[in-house]
Design an enzyme around this catalytic site. Structure first.
Site, PDB file in Angstrom:
ATOM      1  N   SER A   9     -17.231   7.972  10.910  1.00  0.00           N
ATOM      2  CA  SER A   9     -18.242   6.938  11.153  1.00  0.00           C
ATOM      3  C   SER A   9     -18.959   7.254  12.459  1.00  0.00           C
ATOM      4  CB  SER A   9     -17.595   5.552  11.193  1.00  0.00           C
ATOM      5  OG  SER A   9     -16.495   5.541  12.080  1.00  0.00           O
ATOM      6  N   GLU A  11     -21.432   5.658  15.721  1.00  0.00           N
ATOM      7  CA  GLU A  11     -21.870   4.455  16.441  1.00  0.00           C
ATOM      8  C   GLU A  11     -23.191   4.691  17.173  1.00  0.00           C
ATOM      9  OE1 GLU A  11     -18.743   2.373  18.548  1.00  0.00           O
ATOM     10  OE2 GLU A  11     -20.081   2.093  20.259  1.00  0.00           O
ATOM     11  N   ASP A 102     -17.922  -7.798  26.713  1.00  0.00           N
ATOM     12  CA  ASP A 102     -17.845  -7.886  28.173  1.00  0.00           C
ATOM     13  C   ASP A 102     -18.856  -8.890  28.669  1.00  0.00           C
ATOM     14  OD1 ASP A 102     -15.787  -6.100  28.851  1.00  0.00           O
ATOM     15  OD2 ASP A 102     -17.108  -4.398  28.398  1.00  0.00           O
ATOM     16  N   HIS A 259     -14.234   8.271  14.687  1.00  0.00           N
ATOM     17  CA  HIS A 259     -15.408   7.420  14.906  1.00  0.00           C
ATOM     18  C   HIS A 259     -16.158   8.014  16.102  1.00  0.00           C
ATOM     19  CE1 HIS A 259     -17.778   3.674  15.133  1.00  0.00           C
ATOM     20  NE2 HIS A 259     -17.624   3.756  16.444  1.00  0.00           N
TER      21      HIS A 259
END
Ligand code: FAD
Length: 282
Positions: A9, A11, A102, A259
């Site tokens: 995958s 990001e 965050d 990932h």
């Protein structure tokens, strides 16, 4: 999935400009050739990229590619969260990366935050089993965790709340992942934990990023990268070999997939995956 059932995958972060979006579209086209399980799109601290993330997610679904928006409560109310998740469900999103997130810089420490296990429970309560829920895991332990064991317990809490799998913070020491995996195993976590892989593109950025998120760059790697100075080509070549070897070690020892934190660039991920011989981009 690749032929070997290795889940890949990628990001992205949502670009702020039209030029950035155009560039990302091309990056996506290149990476889509590798038939990843999904692309994920980050969510700015405190929900600061709410609209931008959603709009990139919409763009990716229009291309009929699988996409997983990252999501955290930020400053949103339950009603706003339900609405956003409903919109995702309506456009065919089937996977979410559920996070505490965050605080945006300047927000201070006084604001209470919704832990990721609570977000997982919230999504399960309102949307049942519609979404595959990914959560974050930290082989080198989250910087705010009270202890190693506590952080693993909190990860277990996310799975107990209904998460399906986890993606880790990046790391360069594979032993951190193996030890962590074993510790999770010992307390009965049996869900897949996918290693997060950060290609090495720029030393200064990587150093800054790593300090912020608590990821360790081993000293010898720091020294090596620092020594390259302005010699970008040598730095990238070293980074490519190093990250390829890391991925090899992980996969040889049964990591269920990879990932990639792409930083919205295709080149490095393509080279690493090519080196690994996982999938041909033809
Ligand atoms: P949590 O799992 O809620 O944990 C946060 C801290 O609280 C940990 O120290 C944990 O030990 C502790 N804790 C957990 N549960 C409890 C509890 N019930 N009670 C008390 N303490 C608890 N950040 C973004 O802003 N946007 C993104 O898109 C993004 N994507 C990410 C993707 C991945 C794969 C990873 C690994 C990280 C990502 N991050 C992102 C960073 C992440 O948001 C931060 O690391 C954040 O500080 C923690 O989020 P979390 O979901 O892991 O939080």
């Amino acid at each position: 999935m690749t032929e070997n059932d290795i889940r890949i995958s990628f990001e992205f972060f949502p670009p702020k400009t039209d030029a950035g979006r155009e560039k990302l579209k091309k990056v996506r086209e290149q990476l889509a050739n590798l038939q990843p399980e999904f692309f994920s799109v980050t969510y700015g601290a405190g929900g600061s990229t709410r609209d931008n993330t959603r709009s990139i997610v919409e763009e990716i679904t229009r291309e009929e590619l699988a996409v997983a928006p990252h999501l955290s409560f930020g400053g949103d109310t339950e009603e706003m969260m339900r609405e956003l998740i409903q919109q995702y469900q309506n456009i065919g999103v089937k996977r979410i990366v559920a996070l505490r997130g965050d605080r945006p810089s300047g927000m201070g420490g006084g604001v209470s935050m919704v832990y990721a296990n609570e977000l997982v429970a919230f999504i399960r309560e309102h949307f049942g089993e519609h979404f595959h829920l990914e959560v974050a895991a930290y082989p080198e332990i989250h910087p705010e965790a009270p202890s190693y064991d506590a952080d693993i317990k909190y990860l277990q809490g996310k799975f107990d709340a209904g998460a399906d799998s986890a993606i880790t913070q990046y790391f360069y020491n594979p032993d951190a992942y193996f030890y962590f995996h074993e510790a999770c195993d010992k307390i009965g976590i049996d869900k897949p934990i996918y290693p997060g892989i950060m290609p090495i593109i720029n030393f200064q950025n990587l150093q800054r990023f790593s300090q912020k998120c608590g990821a360790e760059i081993p000293r010898w790697i720091c020294k090596r990268l620092d020594g390259f100075g302005d010699d970008e080509a040598s730095l990238k070549a070293f980074g490519l070999d190093l990250v390829t070897e890391l991925c090899e070690t992980l996969l040889e020892n049964d990591a269920p997939g990879l990932h990639f934190y792409t930083m919205n660039q295709a080149e490095h991920c393509l080279k690493i995956i090519d080196n690994l011989g996982l999938i041909s981009a033809d």
